[in-house]
Design an enzyme around this catalytic site. Structure first.
Site, PDB file in Angstrom:
ATOM      1  N   ARG A 115       0.845  -1.191   0.000  1.00  0.00           N
ATOM      2  CA  ARG A 115       0.000   0.000   0.000  1.00  0.00           C
ATOM      3  C   ARG A 115       0.885   1.248   0.000  1.00  0.00           C
ATOM      4  NH1 ARG A 115      -4.808   2.283   2.344  1.00  0.00           N
ATOM      5  NH2 ARG A 115      -4.672   4.489   1.835  1.00  0.00           N
ATOM      6  N   ARG A 124      -5.306   2.077  -4.595  1.00  0.00           N
ATOM      7  CA  ARG A 124      -4.450   1.373  -3.658  1.00  0.00           C
ATOM      8  C   ARG A 124      -4.592  -0.138  -3.809  1.00  0.00           C
ATOM      9  NH1 ARG A 124      -7.923   3.874   0.183  1.00  0.00           N
ATOM     10  NH2 ARG A 124      -7.163   5.750  -0.835  1.00  0.00           N
ATOM     11  N   ASP A 127      -6.769  -1.550   1.273  1.00  0.00           N
ATOM     12  CA  ASP A 127      -7.221  -0.621   2.297  1.00  0.00           C
ATOM     13  C   ASP A 127      -7.853  -1.456   3.406  1.00  0.00           C
ATOM     14  OD1 ASP A 127      -7.509   1.925   3.280  1.00  0.00           O
ATOM     15  OD2 ASP A 127      -9.392   2.325   2.265  1.00  0.00           O
ATOM     16  N   ASP A 129      -9.674  -0.641   6.927  1.00  0.00           N
ATOM     17  CA  ASP A 129     -10.191   0.405   7.811  1.00  0.00           C
ATOM     18  C   ASP A 129     -10.935  -0.205   8.989  1.00  0.00           C
ATOM     19  OD1 ASP A 129      -9.291   2.651   6.433  1.00  0.00           O
ATOM     20  OD2 ASP A 129     -11.074   2.757   5.179  1.00  0.00           O
TER      21      ASP A 129
END
Length: 199
Positions: A115, A124, A127, A129
């Site tokens: 990343r 990207r 990810d 999160d």
């Protein structure tokens, strides 16, 4: 947190896998539920998402309890056609890691898949999160909980609803209502793809 049988995109988790994961929980002292959103729009997107799930499962003090169906999503915050589409999914985990350590692990998994953080809303490889961590509310700019934009994002709400239709997003209410409010335009179930729950 059982998937609804009425949705053909949700594959039930084999009982043997559930039993194995539940048995493993005895090694966790006072675990907390967390919701992680996964996304990728560069490289082999499905392979990357599966690799992220596997890497999370290999984390001491963390158990992956459920993985959503895969959705294909138009990139957020950029002009249409300027980036490849995303594959998105949600993982529900139980963990004894505090939120700061879980964030460190999420970043380490992202870095393992190369990343690069060069621009906001940039493409990207991966990810990861933290959408929610138990009922924790935090305004820390390093890790705001719940995720400050999760309630606006169908690519988070749709897969989360698949694996936990009764879930609530602290401060915003039932995710079913949030998903109904934002709609699912640009978020397409990929019934031909599947992420495996680690054994």
């Amino acid at each position: 947190m059982k998937p609804t049988q009425s949705d053909p995109t949700v594959q039930p988790v084999p009982a043997s896998v559930v039993a194995t994961v539940d048995a493993a929980d005895v090694t966790l002292s006072n675990p907390r539920w967390a919701v992680l959103a996964l996304g990728a729009n560069l490289g082999n997107r499905l392979e990357t998402l599966q690799g992220a799930v596997d890497a999370l499962a290999d984390t001491p003090g963390l158990r992956v309890k459920a993985v959503s169906p895969v959705y294909e999503t138009e990139p957020w915050g950029v002009e249409p056609g300027t980036q490849p589409s995303y594959f998105n999914a949600v993982a529900l985990v139980k963990t004894t890691l505090p939120p700061s350590s879980l964030l460190e692990r999420a970043h380490a998994v992202e870095e393992a898949f190369h990343r690069v953080r060069e621009e906001r809303w940039g493409a990207r490889t991966l990810d990861v999160d933290i959408v929610a961590y138990a009922d924790v509310v935090s305004d820390d700019p390093v890790l705001t909980l719940p995720h400050p934009r999760a309630h606006q994002r169908a690519f988070v709400l749709a897969p989360w609803h698949d694996v936990d239709p009764d879930a609530q997003l602290t401060g915003h209410g039932p995710i079913a209502g949030l998903l109904a409010a934002v709609g699912s335009t640009g978020v397409t179930p990929r019934t031909d793809l599947e992420l495996r729950l680690p054994e």
